[in-house]
Design a protein around this motif. Structure first.
Motif, PDB file in Angstrom:
ATOM      1  N   ASP A  41       0.828  -1.216   0.000  1.00  0.00           N
ATOM      2  CA  ASP A  41       0.000   0.000   0.000  1.00  0.00           C
ATOM      3  C   ASP A  41       0.863   1.268   0.000  1.00  0.00           C
ATOM      4  N   GLU A  42       0.378   2.284  -0.693  1.00  0.00           N
ATOM      5  CA  GLU A  42       0.930   3.630  -0.575  1.00  0.00           C
ATOM      6  C   GLU A  42      -0.037   4.457   0.270  1.00  0.00           C
ATOM      7  N   VAL A  43       0.508   5.262   1.162  1.00  0.00           N
ATOM      8  CA  VAL A  43      -0.349   6.010   2.089  1.00  0.00           C
ATOM      9  C   VAL A  43       0.090   7.461   2.226  1.00  0.00           C
ATOM     10  N   ALA A  44      -0.851   8.304   2.662  1.00  0.00           N
ATOM     11  CA  ALA A  44      -0.514   9.602   3.246  1.00  0.00           C
ATOM     12  C   ALA A  44      -0.427   9.366   4.749  1.00  0.00           C
ATOM     13  N   LEU A  45       0.629   9.908   5.365  1.00  0.00           N
ATOM     14  CA  LEU A  45       0.851   9.748   6.808  1.00  0.00           C
ATOM     15  C   LEU A  45       0.814  11.126   7.456  1.00  0.00           C
ATOM     16  N   MET A  46      -0.130  11.311   8.378  1.00  0.00           N
ATOM     17  CA  MET A  46      -0.231  12.583   9.107  1.00  0.00           C
ATOM     18  C   MET A  46       0.086  12.360  10.580  1.00  0.00           C
ATOM     19  N   VAL A  47       0.962  13.209  11.114  1.00  0.00           N
ATOM     20  CA  VAL A  47       1.117  13.297  12.565  1.00  0.00           C
ATOM     21  C   VAL A  47       0.594  14.671  12.965  1.00  0.00           C
TER      22      VAL A  47
ATOM     23  N   LEU B   1       7.895  11.853  16.164  1.00  0.00           N
ATOM     24  CA  LEU B   1       6.900  10.782  15.986  1.00  0.00           C
ATOM     25  C   LEU B   1       6.791  10.371  14.522  1.00  0.00           C
ATOM     26  N   TYR B   2       6.814  11.382  13.628  1.00  0.00           N
ATOM     27  CA  TYR B   2       6.694  11.074  12.199  1.00  0.00           C
ATOM     28  C   TYR B   2       7.776  10.090  11.758  1.00  0.00           C
ATOM     29  N   GLY B   3       9.021  10.381  12.175  1.00  0.00           N
ATOM     30  CA  GLY B   3      10.149   9.531  11.771  1.00  0.00           C
ATOM     31  C   GLY B   3       9.945   8.083  12.209  1.00  0.00           C
ATOM     32  N   ILE B   4       9.484   7.918  13.435  1.00  0.00           N
ATOM     33  CA  ILE B   4       9.260   6.569  13.964  1.00  0.00           C
ATOM     34  C   ILE B   4       8.142   5.872  13.181  1.00  0.00           C
ATOM     35  N   ALA B   5       7.030   6.585  12.978  1.00  0.00           N
ATOM     36  CA  ALA B   5       5.885   5.984  12.286  1.00  0.00           C
ATOM     37  C   ALA B   5       6.250   5.622  10.851  1.00  0.00           C
ATOM     38  N   HIS B   6       6.969   6.524  10.190  1.00  0.00           N
ATOM     39  CA  HIS B   6       7.387   6.286   8.804  1.00  0.00           C
ATOM     40  C   HIS B   6       8.179   4.975   8.705  1.00  0.00           C
ATOM     41  N   GLU B   7       9.153   4.809   9.583  1.00  0.00           N
ATOM     42  CA  GLU B   7      10.008   3.617   9.511  1.00  0.00           C
ATOM     43  C   GLU B   7       9.230   2.349   9.859  1.00  0.00           C
ATOM     44  N   LYS B   8       8.313   2.443  10.797  1.00  0.00           N
ATOM     45  CA  LYS B   8       7.521   1.258  11.162  1.00  0.00           C
ATOM     46  C   LYS B   8       6.620   0.837   9.997  1.00  0.00           C
ATOM     47  N   LEU B   9       6.090   1.811   9.265  1.00  0.00           N
ATOM     48  CA  LEU B   9       5.256   1.485   8.108  1.00  0.00           C
ATOM     49  C   LEU B   9       6.089   0.838   7.004  1.00  0.00           C
ATOM     50  N   VAL B  10       7.230   1.456   6.715  1.00  0.00           N
ATOM     51  CA  VAL B  10       8.098   0.925   5.659  1.00  0.00           C
ATOM     52  C   VAL B  10       8.486  -0.521   5.985  1.00  0.00           C
ATOM     53  N   ALA B  11       8.722  -0.810   7.267  1.00  0.00           N
ATOM     54  CA  ALA B  11       9.088  -2.176   7.674  1.00  0.00           C
ATOM     55  C   ALA B  11       7.972  -3.182   7.387  1.00  0.00           C
TER      56      ALA B  11
ATOM     57  N   PRO C 298       4.790   5.515   2.941  1.00  0.00           N
ATOM     58  CA  PRO C 298       4.244   6.881   3.024  1.00  0.00           C
ATOM     59  C   PRO C 298       4.778   7.704   1.847  1.00  0.00           C
ATOM     60  N   VAL C 299       3.889   8.158   0.970  1.00  0.00           N
ATOM     61  CA  VAL C 299       4.331   8.970  -0.172  1.00  0.00           C
ATOM     62  C   VAL C 299       3.891  10.427  -0.024  1.00  0.00           C
ATOM     63  N   ARG C 300       3.030  10.723   0.912  1.00  0.00           N
ATOM     64  CA  ARG C 300       2.702  12.114   1.246  1.00  0.00           C
ATOM     65  C   ARG C 300       2.753  12.251   2.760  1.00  0.00           C
ATOM     66  N   SER C 301       3.409  13.317   3.243  1.00  0.00           N
ATOM     67  CA  SER C 301       3.577  13.494   4.684  1.00  0.00           C
ATOM     68  C   SER C 301       2.921  14.786   5.144  1.00  0.00           C
ATOM     69  N   TYR C 302       2.333  14.737   6.306  1.00  0.00           N
ATOM     70  CA  TYR C 302       1.657  15.892   6.906  1.00  0.00           C
ATOM     71  C   TYR C 302       2.043  15.911   8.379  1.00  0.00           C
ATOM     72  N   VAL C 303       2.761  16.947   8.796  1.00  0.00           N
ATOM     73  CA  VAL C 303       3.219  17.043  10.175  1.00  0.00           C
ATOM     74  C   VAL C 303       2.902  18.440  10.687  1.00  0.00           C
TER      75      VAL C 303
ATOM     76  N   GLY D 113      -0.510  16.360  23.093  1.00  0.00           N
ATOM     77  CA  GLY D 113      -0.843  15.054  22.553  1.00  0.00           C
ATOM     78  C   GLY D 113      -0.738  15.076  21.050  1.00  0.00           C
ATOM     79  N   ALA D 114      -1.046  13.954  20.442  1.00  0.00           N
ATOM     80  CA  ALA D 114      -0.915  13.832  18.988  1.00  0.00           C
ATOM     81  C   ALA D 114      -1.828  12.740  18.488  1.00  0.00           C
ATOM     82  N   SER D 115      -2.142  12.791  17.210  1.00  0.00           N
ATOM     83  CA  SER D 115      -2.826  11.673  16.572  1.00  0.00           C
ATOM     84  C   SER D 115      -2.080  11.310  15.305  1.00  0.00           C
ATOM     85  N   ILE D 116      -2.253  10.060  14.911  1.00  0.00           N
ATOM     86  CA  ILE D 116      -1.687   9.582  13.649  1.00  0.00           C
ATOM     87  C   ILE D 116      -2.849   9.230  12.733  1.00  0.00           C
ATOM     88  N   THR D 117      -2.741   9.658  11.460  1.00  0.00           N
ATOM     89  CA  THR D 117      -3.745   9.331  10.451  1.00  0.00           C
ATOM     90  C   THR D 117      -3.063   8.681   9.255  1.00  0.00           C
ATOM     91  N   LEU D 118      -3.674   7.634   8.765  1.00  0.00           N
ATOM     92  CA  LEU D 118      -3.249   7.032   7.498  1.00  0.00           C
ATOM     93  C   LEU D 118      -4.386   7.132   6.482  1.00  0.00           C
TER      94      LEU D 118
END
Lengths: 331, 331
Positions: free
Chosen positions: A253-259, A273-283, A288-293, A304-309
């Motif tokens: 899957d290709e995703v947009a990843l928002m933190v 957080l973005y860096g961690i989430a990005h690497e966990k997804l790639v694994a 993630p082909v579009r990023s929103y931080v 606090g924070a939320s993550i969206t895919l």
């Protein structure tokens, strides 16, 4: 309470006045119905997009009124649905021959206000459709909700329907696009602190010095669990695993990843957080082909924070890449 | 301490890694010298612009590397100047035949690191100039400063020299533009809470439940006075009067008006402050013609804000209106 505020009951109008003063060429503010409207709305050649919700989630939604996004925002008071009258007035104000789309995050109060407004507006001859957003995987039902809550993923629905509307799509097509993006968007959040509504003057809930609320709602509603704080790496697992397994997102899957920051968290922590989430997804083979931080949908001053895919295909990619202009000036 | 962090000592590298992962097409990250560099730098046809400073002020400066802004950012650890070696490496990395401009906020530690780096870089044959920014009117000298501190007004200097460099100006001209903008820029800030550095794990200073620090520095340094919190209207007077009387700004002036969040304050409160400041300026015959509301130079998670005014003429207006592209995606 330590906030920048004059009369706490005037917090929302005072904020909206500032927003309009900062954007005199692009926005107008109607204090009678609490509306922020694009200066060039309505346009006969496009469906008008309106989002309403309680205030306290800024920049959602008053600060995303602009080209390629909303034509009007119709905010209520802090964490309160807008009155039905205001929603009807918003529909009148941006009434276009191509119709008006009302976007609503799925909370019972907002749903009632907007469904009533839709009926009244239609009785006045305005063509209206309503679309409910429910991207939060944290809980099935909640304090203010039957069904899932609408949270930061809302941004992607606005972006997509805004792009489709600018491209001249008719109302049915704009609704199809919005429903599609909502159906491939999943979010979960975590609170490190409570938030303090200006008119209340004290924190909305209690959270221990070493506690976090997992799956928190954007009004401080309870989530899935309260637990001790853990390193960022574990927090990302706690948020990402339920998101990934829900749709599910999967290998290839290709995703947009928002933190998304909830209001009191600095952008440095969001990028961490973005860096961690990005690497966990790639694994997991998810790219993630579009990023929103940054801050997209907040809960006042909550840390606090939320993550969206968002699961992307060619159509969704194109919609998210379309040009847009919003009041938040970054340079 | 409740933060999103893994190893607190790795906070800055972990953040920079996330920043680079979120912007793979435009930014590169050099972990050895802690650098964030534009993917297309250096360009032979333009002066390269580098800013260094302690971290903890994000988006300054690592998140304003991009077209029309910085070519590289050279951050130190949280609230610590970058090592001289890293600054030299930054100058090497973006060495252009047109020269390299080092921007430095006026703090003694940063000044020493950059002045030494300038000497070493010149010895290697790199053409370098250094420009110090000191826009804070709060105090004459400070904990870490001889002379005024450089704070959020720094953004306008970056924007102006970035625009001049993109337009092909030579190094002397870029320096002239930067000095000019610094000379017409004035800032003052106020803290509602202290900030907590990740590696310290506790607040950097104590502030009572009803107290604010007027004229605070962006590392929590003392300002002019500590006092009880007052309504936003009075806070704007406390910040704006010393700014206006300092340059002085006067009847007939056109200005850029920035309300900058210090990290823990939601954007709703910043727009509320903007509206108040805008109207107070207009009442004095001073017209805000460009508005900036959001986070530009923060102090980790500190709740608070600063106000910046820039006196505009045709040249400065044009520089600030030039196109730019930075990593922070807003839509």
């Amino acid at each position: 309470m330590k906030k920048f505020v004059n009369d706490p009951k005037q917090f929302v109008p005072d904020m909206l006045k500032g927003l309009a003063l900062a954007n005199p060429d692009t926005l107008t503010y109607d204090p009678k119905a609490n509306l922020i409207v694009r200066a060039d709305a309505p346009r006969d050649d496009k469906v008008s997009i309106v989002q309403g919700s309680g205030s306290g989630h800024e920049p959602a939604h008053v600060m995303v009124v602009g080209k390629g996004m909303l034509d009007a925002a119709c905010p209520g008071d802090v964490f309160a649905a807008p009155p039905t009258d205001y929603v009807i007035e918003a529909a009148r104000r941006v009434n276009s021959p191509k119709g008006v789309l009302l976007l609503v995050n799925n909370y019972t109060g907002d749903k009632m206000a907007f469904e009533m407004a839709e009926e009244f507006a239609e009785a006045e001859g305005i063509t209206v459709a309503t679309l409910f957003i429910d991207d939060d995987v944290a809980v099935k039902d909640s304090t203010y909700t039957i069904g899932r809550r609408g949270v930061a993923g809302n941004f992607f629905v606005i972006k997509a329907v805004g792009a489709a509307a600018e491209a001249g799509a008719d109302l049915d097509e704009v609704v199809r696009v919005g429903k599609k993006v909502n159906s491939v968007t999943r979010t979960m959040g975590v609170a490190l602190t409570a938030c303090t509504p200006p008119a209340k003057g004290s924190p909305l809930f209690e959270l221990g010095d070493d506690e976090i609320e997992v799956g928190v709602g954007i009004h401080g509603e309870p989530g899935r669990a309260r637990q001790k704080i853990v390193p960022a790496d574990e927090i990302v697992d706690i948020l990402l695993d339920p998101i990934v397994s829900d749709l599910p997102f999967s290998d290839g899957d290709e995703v947009a990843l928002m933190v998304n920051g909830l209001g009191g968290t600095p952008i440095s922590e969001l990028y961490l957080l973005y860096g961690i989430a990005h690497e966990k997804l790639v694994a997991q083979g998810i790219t993630p082909v579009r990023s929103y931080v940054g801050e997209y949908c907040t809960s006042l001053d909550m840390a606090g924070a939320s993550i969206t895919l968002v699961k992307l295909d060619d159509e969704v990619k194109e919609l998210l890449a379309a040009p847009a202009e919003i009041p938040i000036r970054t340079f």
